[in-house]
Scaffold this active site. Structure first.
Site, PDB file in Angstrom:
ATOM      1  N   GLN A 181       1.319  -2.683   0.367  1.00 27.16           N
ATOM      2  CA  GLN A 181       1.594  -1.256   0.224  1.00 27.16           C
ATOM      3  C   GLN A 181       0.407  -0.394   0.653  1.00 27.16           C
ATOM      4  O   GLN A 181       0.476   0.832   0.557  1.00 27.16           O
ATOM      5  CB  GLN A 181       1.979  -0.932  -1.230  1.00 27.16           C
ATOM      6  CG  GLN A 181       3.188  -1.688  -1.747  1.00 27.16           C
ATOM      7  CD  GLN A 181       4.510  -1.218  -1.142  1.00 27.16           C
ATOM      8  OE1 GLN A 181       4.574  -0.193  -0.457  1.00 27.16           O
ATOM      9  NE2 GLN A 181       5.574  -1.977  -1.374  1.00 27.16           N
ATOM     10  N   SER A 237       2.941  -7.247   5.285  1.00 27.16           N
ATOM     11  CA  SER A 237       4.354  -7.403   5.604  1.00 27.16           C
ATOM     12  C   SER A 237       4.746  -6.332   6.609  1.00 27.16           C
ATOM     13  O   SER A 237       4.435  -5.153   6.417  1.00 27.16           O
ATOM     14  CB  SER A 237       5.173  -7.251   4.318  1.00 27.16           C
ATOM     15  OG  SER A 237       6.528  -7.412   4.605  1.00 27.16           O
ATOM     16  N   HIS A 285       7.700  -5.085   7.441  1.00 28.36           N
ATOM     17  CA  HIS A 285       8.783  -4.134   7.153  1.00 28.36           C
ATOM     18  C   HIS A 285       8.390  -3.047   6.160  1.00 28.36           C
ATOM     19  O   HIS A 285       9.205  -2.200   5.800  1.00 28.36           O
ATOM     20  CB  HIS A 285      10.049  -4.867   6.694  1.00 28.36           C
ATOM     21  CG  HIS A 285      10.018  -5.429   5.309  1.00 28.36           C
ATOM     22  ND1 HIS A 285      10.668  -4.838   4.259  1.00 28.36           N
ATOM     23  CD2 HIS A 285       9.434  -6.530   4.806  1.00 28.36           C
ATOM     24  CE1 HIS A 285      10.489  -5.568   3.169  1.00 28.36           C
ATOM     25  NE2 HIS A 285       9.743  -6.600   3.474  1.00 28.36           N
ATOM     26  N   CYS A 343      19.517  -4.015 -14.932  1.00 30.43           N
ATOM     27  CA  CYS A 343      20.560  -4.329 -15.907  1.00 30.43           C
ATOM     28  C   CYS A 343      21.487  -5.428 -15.419  1.00 30.43           C
ATOM     29  O   CYS A 343      22.349  -5.884 -16.136  1.00 30.43           O
ATOM     30  CB  CYS A 343      21.346  -3.061 -16.200  1.00 30.43           C
ATOM     31  SG  CYS A 343      22.438  -3.181 -17.590  1.00 30.43           S
TER      32      CYS A 343
HETATM   33  N1  PMP Z   1       3.741  -7.660  -2.232  1.00 25.11           N
HETATM   34  C1  PMP Z   1       4.079  -6.385  -2.450  1.00 25.11           C
HETATM   35  C2  PMP Z   1       3.100  -5.474  -3.125  1.00 25.11           C
HETATM   36  C3  PMP Z   1       5.338  -5.916  -2.068  1.00 25.11           C
HETATM   37  O1  PMP Z   1       5.668  -4.640  -2.291  1.00 25.11           O
HETATM   38  C4  PMP Z   1       6.239  -6.808  -1.434  1.00 25.11           C
HETATM   39  C5  PMP Z   1       7.626  -6.348  -1.026  1.00 25.11           C
HETATM   40  N2  PMP Z   1       8.375  -5.832  -2.095  1.00 25.11           N
HETATM   41  C6  PMP Z   1       5.837  -8.129  -1.208  1.00 25.11           C
HETATM   42  C7  PMP Z   1       4.572  -8.514  -1.625  1.00 25.11           C
HETATM   43  C8  PMP Z   1       6.743  -9.125  -0.552  1.00 25.11           C
HETATM   44  O2  PMP Z   1       6.858  -8.850   0.819  1.00 25.11           O
HETATM   45  P1  PMP Z   1       7.978  -9.483   1.731  1.00 25.11           P
HETATM   46  O3  PMP Z   1       9.189  -8.645   1.541  1.00 25.11           O
HETATM   47  O4  PMP Z   1       7.442  -9.359   3.126  1.00 25.11           O
HETATM   48  O5  PMP Z   1       8.163 -10.899   1.342  1.00 25.11           O
END
Ligand code: PMP
Length: 512
Positions: free
Chosen positions: A177, A197, A199, A323
Site C-alpha cells: 500500500q 503487488s 494491482h 458477516c
Molecule cells: N499486503 C497488503 C498490505 C495488501 O493490501 C494486500 C492485498 N490486499 C496483500 C498484501 C496481498 O496482495 P496480493 O493481492 O497481490 O496477493
C-alpha cells in the site's frame, strides 16, 4: 457507481494495458527460451524489471517476480526463516499485518518459531521503541508493513531499517500500500526484503515482486521448485504480459507520485470533514497524521456494519464486518487498535485513487450521511417506547439497533407488550420481538435487530408471521425459517437466532 475501494484493487492504467497487449496478441515467446522470440520476451521482462527497480531505488537484479504480494510475503518470511533454520529463531511482527504475513508467520510458529506479536497503539501505530524492545539475541527477522491496508497508517520503517541493520537483523517490509504512493528509496533505506503487488498501483492482477537485497545479501530458500528461474528463488515461466504491464504501471506511478499524493490527501481530508461535520458519533480508525494519502477508515456509532454497507447501494467501499463467515469476525486490525466488536464491525474504509474526483467524494459523503441518518432514525424509533425489560437487558443498554426496512414494524408497541430477545450481549447478532396480546392472541408484533441484513429480514418476517397466533401456536424451527427466507448455509446463525427469539417470546407469553 462510485469506486472508493482502491486499497482492494485499482483499475488498470491504459498505458499499462498498451504495454501488455502485444504479448497477449501477436507476440509469442517464453522469456527463458534461447531464440529470437524468447530473447524479445526476455528483453520486455528485463525492461519491466528496470522500471520496478527504478520506482524503489533498487538494482534490477534485486527484483524477483512473483504472482502477487501474497506470494512475495510467503517467500520472504518462510524463505528467510527456512534458510536460517527455525531452531532457536525468533521473529518480530505485528498483529495488524496483512493475512498473508500473519498466516505465514503462524505456520512457522506451529513448527517451532518463537514469535513476538506487537500490538499497535490506539491509533494503529507501531513504534520504533516497541520493535527494539521486542528484539532478542536470536531475532532473525522483523516483518512490518509500511502502510496498513485497512487504516492507512504509516509505520516508521525508514527509521527502523538502519537500527535493525546495525544489529544484523533481516528486515522485511510489506510495501503493497506504500509503493507508488509514498517515496521509497532502497538505495539509502537498508530494508532487506520488500513485497509489492501490481494491482494496487494500476497494474494487472496476478503479478507482484519481492525485492531481495544483494549487498549485504539476503538469503532465501525457494518456496516453489522447478526450472530455477529468478536466480533459483522462484521457479515458473514468467508471465511476460503481466510483467510488462507491472513495469509500465511503476513508471507511471513514479511520475505521478508527488502530485497525486497531495491531491488524494486533500480529497481524503475533504471526505472526512464532510462526514464529521454532518454526523456525530464518528471515530477515526488510524492516525491523524501518520497516514497514507488515499485511505480513510471511520467507525459509525449506532449502526451495524453490514446493514450500513448494504444501504450504500452502488458506492464501492469496504466494511470492517465480515458477516458471511459462520463465526462473524469483525476486522482483526481494528480489534487490535482496541475497537470493540460493534465499532470494528460498524466501520467503512474509503480508499481513493487516480480516478476519484471531488464531485464523487461529495456524492459519496452525502450517501453515507443519508444512510447512517436513516439507520439511526429507525433504530431510534424502535427503542423510543417503553418496553418490559428483555431477557438479557444489558445487551440493549446502548441504542445500537439497526432495524432496517419497514419502519412500521420497527415502531414499538404500547406498554404492557410482551418482549423477548435472543442473542448474547457480547455477540454481534441480536434480535428482539415484541407482541401485543388480546385474549392470548397476538394482535400486533414488532421487531428490532442488531445484525446483518439477513438477521433484519428474519425479524421482519417473524413479526408478520407472529400476528394472529397464540402461545401454543408458535412452533417454528430454524429450518422452517431457512426454507421460508431461502437462507444460505453461511447465514444459518441468523435463522437460529430467529428460532431462539420465538422460543423466548413463547416463554414470556406463557408467563404473562
Ligand atoms: N499486503 C497488503 C498490505 C495488501 O493490501 C494486500 C492485498 N490486499 C496483500 C498484501 C496481498 O496482495 P496480493 O493481492 O497481490 O496477493
Amino acid at each position: 457507481m462510485i469506486y472508493l475501494d482502491h486499497a482492494a484493487t485499482t483499475p488498470l492504467d491504459p498505458a499499462a494495458l498498451q504495454a501488455m497487449l502485444p504479448w497477449l496478441q501477436d507476440r509469442v515467446g517464453n522469456p527463458a527460451s534461447d531464440h529470437a522470440w524468447g530473447r524479445a520476451a526476455r528483453a520486455a521482462v528485463e525492461h519491466a524489471r528496470n522500471q520496478v527497480a527504478t520506482l524503489l531505488g533498487a538494482q534490477p537484479e534485486e527484483i524477483v517476480w512473483t504472482s502477487g504480494a501474497t506470494e512475495a510475503n510467503n517467500l520472504a518470511i518462510k524463505g528467510a526463516l527456512e534458510f536460517r533454520g527455525l531452531r532457536g529463531a525468533h521473529l518480530v511482527t505485528a498483529r495488524t499485518e496483512h493475512k498473508s504475513v500473519v498466516d505465514s508467520v503462524r505456520q512457522l510458529e506451529s513448527q517451532g518459531l518463537r514469535v513476538t506479536w506487537l500490538k499497535p497503539d490506539a491509533q494503529g501505530l507501531i513504534s520504533v521503541e516497541q520493535v527494539l524492545a521486542a528484539l532478542a539475541p536470536d531475532t532473525a527477522l522483523v516483518s512490518l508493513m509500511w502502510v496498513n491496508n485497512e487504516t492507512g497508517v504509516i509505520n516508521p520503517v525508514e527509521a527502523l531499517a538502519p537500527l535493525l541493520r546495525e544489529r544484523g537483523i533481516l528486515f522485511h517490509v510489506d510495501a503493497v500500500q506504500a509503493a507508488g504512493k509514498l517515496p521509497i528509496d532502497l538505495s539509502c533505506t537498508p530494508i532487506d526484503l520488500l513485497s509489492l503487488s501490481a494491482h494496487k498501483l494500476y497494474g494487472p492482477q496476478g503479478v507482484g515482486a519481492l525485492f531481495v537485497r544483494k549487498r549485504p545479501r539476503a538469503r532465501l530458500s525457494p518456496q516453489l521448485h522447478g526450472g530455477g528461474h529468478e536466480q533459483g528463488m522462484r521457479s515458473g515461466t514468467l508471465p511476460t504480459h503481466q510483467i510488462a504491464g507491472f513495469g509500465e504501471a511503476c513508471r507511471i506511478a513514479a511520475e505521478q507520485l508527488a502530485g497525486e499524493g497531495a491531491r488524494l490527501s486533500a480529497l481524503r481530508d475533504r471526505l472526512q470533514q464532510r462526514l464529521q461535520t454532518a454526523l456525530p458519533g464518528l471515530y477515526l480508525n488510524g492516525h491523524p497524521q501518520s497516514r497514507a494519502p488515499g485511505i480513510l477508515n471511520l467507525s459509525f456509532e449506532g449502526v451495524e456494519g453490514e446493514s450500513l454497507r448494504a444501504s450504500l447501494g452502488d458506492l464501492a467501499v469496504s466494511s470492517g464486518s465480515a458477516c458471511s463467515s459462520a463465526t462473524r469476525e469483525p476486522s482483526y486490525v481494528l480489534r487490535a487498535l482496541g475497537r470493540d466488536d460493534e465499532l470494528a464491525g460498524a466501520s467503512l474504509r474509503f480508499s481513493l485513487g487516480r480516478g476519484t474526483t471531488s464531485a464523487e467524494v461529495d456524492q459519496a459523503a452525502q450517501r453515507v450521511i443519508d444512510a447512517v441518518a436513516t439507520l439511526r432514525r429507525i433504530a431510534g424509533s424502535g427503542t423510543a417506547a417503553p418496553v418490559t425489560p428483555p431477557i438479557n437487558a444489558h445487551a440493549y443498554a446502548t441504542p445500537v439497533w439497526a432495524a432496517f426496512s419497514n419502519p412500521a414494524h420497527a415502531t414499538a408497541l404500547p406498554e404492557g407488550a410482551i418482549t423477548a430477545a435472543a442473542g448474547s450481549p457480547a455477540g454481534a447478532l441480536r434480535l428482539r420481538l415484541q407482541a401485543e396480546l388480546q385474549d392470548g392472541r397476538i394482535v400486533r408484533a414488532a421487531w428490532q435487530a442488531y445484525g446483518c441484513p439477513v438477521t433484519l429480514a428474519v425479524g421482519e418476517w417473524l413479526a408478520a408471521w407472529l400476528e394472529g397466533r397464540r402461545a401454543g401456536e408458535l412452533r417454528l424451527t430454524a429450518a422452517d425459517l431457512r426454507a421460508a427466507l431461502e437462507i444460505s448455509d453461511d447465514k444459518a446463525q441468523c435463522a437460529l437466532l430467529g428460532e431462539d427469539a420465538v422460543l423466548a417470546l413463547e416463554r414470556q407469553m406463557s408467563l404473562a
